[in-house]
Design a protein around this motif. Structure first.
Motif, PDB file in Angstrom:
ATOM      1  N   PHE A 271       0.827  -1.200   0.000  1.00 22.93           N
ATOM      2  CA  PHE A 271       0.000   0.000   0.000  1.00 22.93           C
ATOM      3  C   PHE A 271       0.867   1.258   0.000  1.00 22.93           C
ATOM      4  CE2 PHE A 271      -3.702  -2.339   2.247  1.00 22.93           C
ATOM      5  CZ  PHE A 271      -3.927  -3.050   1.086  1.00 22.93           C
ATOM      6  N   ILE A 272       1.995   1.198   0.718  1.00 23.28           N
ATOM      7  CA  ILE A 272       2.904   2.339   0.723  1.00 23.28           C
ATOM      8  C   ILE A 272       3.438   2.598  -0.688  1.00 23.28           C
ATOM      9  CG2 ILE A 272       5.170   3.136   1.516  1.00 23.28           C
ATOM     10  CD1 ILE A 272       4.575   1.796   4.191  1.00 23.28           C
ATOM     11  N   LEU A 273       3.755   1.521  -1.409  1.00 17.36           N
ATOM     12  CA  LEU A 273       4.212   1.675  -2.790  1.00 17.36           C
ATOM     13  C   LEU A 273       3.159   2.364  -3.646  1.00 17.36           C
ATOM     14  CD1 LEU A 273       6.081  -1.649  -3.711  1.00 17.36           C
ATOM     15  CD2 LEU A 273       7.053   0.636  -3.369  1.00 17.36           C
ATOM     16  N   VAL A 274       1.895   1.973  -3.456  1.00 15.37           N
ATOM     17  CA  VAL A 274       0.817   2.596  -4.232  1.00 15.37           C
ATOM     18  C   VAL A 274       0.700   4.076  -3.884  1.00 15.37           C
ATOM     19  CG1 VAL A 274      -1.668   2.615  -4.653  1.00 15.37           C
ATOM     20  CG2 VAL A 274      -0.457   0.435  -4.464  1.00 15.37           C
ATOM     21  N   VAL A 275       0.771   4.394  -2.605  1.00 20.95           N
ATOM     22  CA  VAL A 275       0.662   5.792  -2.177  1.00 20.95           C
ATOM     23  C   VAL A 275       1.813   6.613  -2.740  1.00 20.95           C
ATOM     24  CG1 VAL A 275       0.718   7.334  -0.178  1.00 20.95           C
ATOM     25  CG2 VAL A 275      -0.641   5.238  -0.090  1.00 20.95           C
ATOM     26  N   VAL A 276       3.029   6.057  -2.712  1.00 13.03           N
ATOM     27  CA  VAL A 276       4.184   6.769  -3.280  1.00 13.03           C
ATOM     28  C   VAL A 276       3.987   6.977  -4.777  1.00 13.03           C
ATOM     29  CG1 VAL A 276       6.648   6.580  -3.773  1.00 13.03           C
ATOM     30  CG2 VAL A 276       5.784   5.975  -1.514  1.00 13.03           C
ATOM     31  N   PHE A 277       3.496   5.947  -5.477  1.00 14.68           N
ATOM     32  CA  PHE A 277       3.242   6.077  -6.909  1.00 14.68           C
ATOM     33  C   PHE A 277       2.247   7.202  -7.185  1.00 14.68           C
ATOM     34  CE2 PHE A 277       0.209   4.964 -10.289  1.00 14.68           C
ATOM     35  CZ  PHE A 277       1.045   5.048 -11.402  1.00 14.68           C
ATOM     36  N   GLN A 279       1.771   9.838  -5.493  1.00 18.19           N
ATOM     37  CA  GLN A 279       2.378  11.151  -5.274  1.00 18.19           C
ATOM     38  C   GLN A 279       3.004  11.678  -6.554  1.00 18.19           C
ATOM     39  OE1 GLN A 279       1.956  12.783  -2.278  1.00 18.19           O
ATOM     40  NE2 GLN A 279       0.680  10.956  -1.981  1.00 18.19           N
ATOM     41  N   PHE A 280       3.537  10.780  -7.382  1.00 18.55           N
ATOM     42  CA  PHE A 280       4.185  11.177  -8.639  1.00 18.55           C
ATOM     43  C   PHE A 280       3.200  11.188  -9.806  1.00 18.55           C
ATOM     44  CE2 PHE A 280       7.626   9.571  -6.009  1.00 18.55           C
ATOM     45  CZ  PHE A 280       8.601  10.559  -6.168  1.00 18.55           C
ATOM     46  N   ARG A 281       2.150  10.374  -9.714  1.00 13.61           N
ATOM     47  CA  ARG A 281       1.166  10.323 -10.795  1.00 13.61           C
ATOM     48  C   ARG A 281      -0.228  10.219 -10.183  1.00 13.61           C
ATOM     49  NH1 ARG A 281       1.389   9.869 -16.218  1.00 13.61           N
ATOM     50  NH2 ARG A 281      -0.397   8.918 -17.278  1.00 13.61           N
ATOM     51  N   PRO A 282      -0.745  11.309  -9.654  1.00 13.17           N
ATOM     52  CA  PRO A 282      -2.036  11.270  -8.945  1.00 13.17           C
ATOM     53  C   PRO A 282      -3.210  10.878  -9.827  1.00 13.17           C
ATOM     54  CG  PRO A 282      -1.278  13.535  -9.251  1.00 13.17           C
ATOM     55  CD  PRO A 282      -0.142  12.644  -9.631  1.00 13.17           C
ATOM     56  N   GLN A 283      -3.086  11.038 -11.140  1.00 10.77           N
ATOM     57  CA  GLN A 283      -4.179  10.660 -12.033  1.00 10.77           C
ATOM     58  C   GLN A 283      -4.217   9.163 -12.299  1.00 10.77           C
ATOM     59  OE1 GLN A 283      -1.388  12.101 -12.867  1.00 10.77           O
ATOM     60  NE2 GLN A 283      -0.829  11.848 -15.033  1.00 10.77           N
ATOM     61  N   GLY A 284      -3.224   8.411 -11.806  1.00 10.45           N
ATOM     62  CA  GLY A 284      -3.179   6.979 -12.039  1.00 10.45           C
ATOM     63  C   GLY A 284      -2.452   6.641 -13.328  1.00 10.45           C
ATOM     64  N   LEU A 285      -2.470   5.344 -13.655  1.00 11.77           N
ATOM     65  CA  LEU A 285      -1.760   4.885 -14.846  1.00 11.77           C
ATOM     66  C   LEU A 285      -2.323   5.474 -16.123  1.00 11.77           C
ATOM     67  CD1 LEU A 285      -1.303   1.101 -13.982  1.00 11.77           C
ATOM     68  CD2 LEU A 285       0.520   2.787 -14.218  1.00 11.77           C
ATOM     69  N   PHE A 286      -3.658   5.523 -16.212  1.00 11.49           N
ATOM     70  CA  PHE A 286      -4.324   5.998 -17.425  1.00 11.49           C
ATOM     71  C   PHE A 286      -5.351   7.062 -17.052  1.00 11.49           C
ATOM     72  CE2 PHE A 286      -3.061   1.602 -18.285  1.00 11.49           C
ATOM     73  CZ  PHE A 286      -2.354   1.759 -19.461  1.00 11.49           C
ATOM     74  N   THR A 287      -5.577   7.959 -17.965  1.00  9.91           N
ATOM     75  CA  THR A 287      -6.621   8.960 -17.799  1.00  9.91           C
ATOM     76  C   THR A 287      -7.525   8.938 -19.015  1.00  9.91           C
ATOM     77  OG1 THR A 287      -5.205  10.668 -18.811  1.00  9.91           O
ATOM     78  CG2 THR A 287      -5.169  10.485 -16.403  1.00  9.91           C
ATOM     79  N   VAL A 288      -8.711   9.504 -18.853  1.00  8.29           N
ATOM     80  CA  VAL A 288      -9.667   9.539 -19.953  1.00  8.29           C
ATOM     81  C   VAL A 288      -9.277  10.661 -20.900  1.00  8.29           C
ATOM     82  CG1 VAL A 288     -12.083   9.843 -20.607  1.00  8.29           C
ATOM     83  CG2 VAL A 288     -11.494   8.657 -18.494  1.00  8.29           C
ATOM     84  N   ARG A 289      -8.746  10.295 -22.079  1.00  5.61           N
ATOM     85  CA  ARG A 289      -8.308  11.293 -23.062  1.00  5.61           C
ATOM     86  C   ARG A 289      -9.260  11.360 -24.250  1.00  5.61           C
ATOM     87  NH1 ARG A 289      -3.255  12.996 -21.893  1.00  5.61           N
ATOM     88  NH2 ARG A 289      -2.005  11.723 -20.475  1.00  5.61           N
TER      89      ARG A 289
END
Length: 294
Positions: A271-277, A279-289
């Motif tokens: 979970f800490i890894l996810v939270v750190v991720f 912090q650098f990419r708050p929109q997640g892996l993909f966004t609606v483009r």
């Protein structure tokens, strides 16, 4: 290299279980903006449906195939009842949905305690899930393979439903602009209800898979709700492909950490890894483009 095979396989199976838990949230949270903390209790409901089905159907070989659609229906109806009774008044107020559904989850937990034993009840694996298959010398349990296959079927069905059906287009229209969708004849209330039904029903399917691995108890929903939310957010709000990748990554991380430390600490580290991720990419892996949601 051989030492990595067990955590990779077990992590993939755990990721599939997280994916099943998160798929429904991809709809109710990712695409409708509802923070449904009772989603975990819908998973619990699906697990108890699997147990009750085994009581009714003597043959465990048939009970799980029967329990899957029944769990989808029961959890879906619970979600529909929640949407009609409470959530419909709270769209665009996500914090209110958070507070209300926390109360609903507590009520469902207490109801389960009144109906079932506090220590939980076991769900027997059918004979066709009690064996193992050899993967580079590791005996991989068939129930884990089943969980992965079930997750794959659910992902494919949900993606096809959203992308290729007329109702999927109505969902996309409602998510992008509810008011404009209503002006062109989309009955957004029906869209909301059916979407919530399907999202909650997927939680019931996840409950059946979870019951085969860890049995049932009234607190089991709490084990999956926070990881499921993290998976949805890390993958990108409303993005099925992102949810798939994030679930697999979290499952693998937890399995690898579990090889070095305890299971509970492994979950915390993942979970800490996810939270750190985030912090650098708050929109997640993909966004609606584009106009597509999947």
């Amino acid at each position: 290299m051989e030492s990595l095979i067990p955590p990779l396989l077990n992590g993939t199976a755990l990721g599939a279980l997280l994916l099943l838990s998160a798929l429904g949230l991809t709809l109710t949270f990712g695409q409708m903006g509802v923070i449904n903390m009772a989603h975990g209790e819908f998973i619990m409901a699906g697990a108890f449906v699997a147990y009750l089905t085994q009581l009714v159907i003597p043959s465990s070989n048939l009970s799980i195939p029967v329990a899957l659609p029944l769990a989808f229906l029961v959890a879906g109806l619970l979600g529909l009842l929640l949407e009609v009774g409470i959530i419909q008044w709270m769209y665009r107020r996500p914090l209110d949905t958070l507070l209300v559904t926390v109360g609903v989850s507590l009520i469902l937990q207490q109801a389960a305690l009144q109906i079932f034993p506090a220590q939980g009840v076991p769900v027997e694996n059918p004979a066709w899930l009690q064996g193992q298959i050899d993967v580079f010398g590791y005996a991989w349990p068939l129930r884990q393979v089943f969980t992965i296959a079930l997750a794959g079927v659910c992902v494919a069905a949900l993606a096809a439903w959203l992308k290729y059906t007329s109702f999927g287009r109505r969902i996309r229209a409602t998510v992008q602009n509810r008011d404009l969708a209503e002006t062109v004849g989309v009955r957004t209330r029906n869209v909301d209800r059916i979407t919530f039904f399907v999202g909650s029903g997927l939680a019931g399917v996840a409950g059946v898979a979870a019951s085969l691995i860890g049995g049932t108890n009234s607190q089991m929903g709490a084990q999956y709700i926070i990881p499921a939310f993290l998976v949805v957010v890390a993958g990108g709000i409303g993005q099925i492909k992102g949810t798939v990748i994030a679930a697999w990554a979290v499952g693998i991380s937890m399995a690898l950490f579990a090889d070095w430390t305890t299971g509970s600490l492994a979950q915390v580290l993942a979970f800490i890894l996810v939270v750190v991720f985030l912090q650098f990419r708050p929109q997640g892996l993909f966004t609606v483009r584009t106009r597509g949601l999947a």
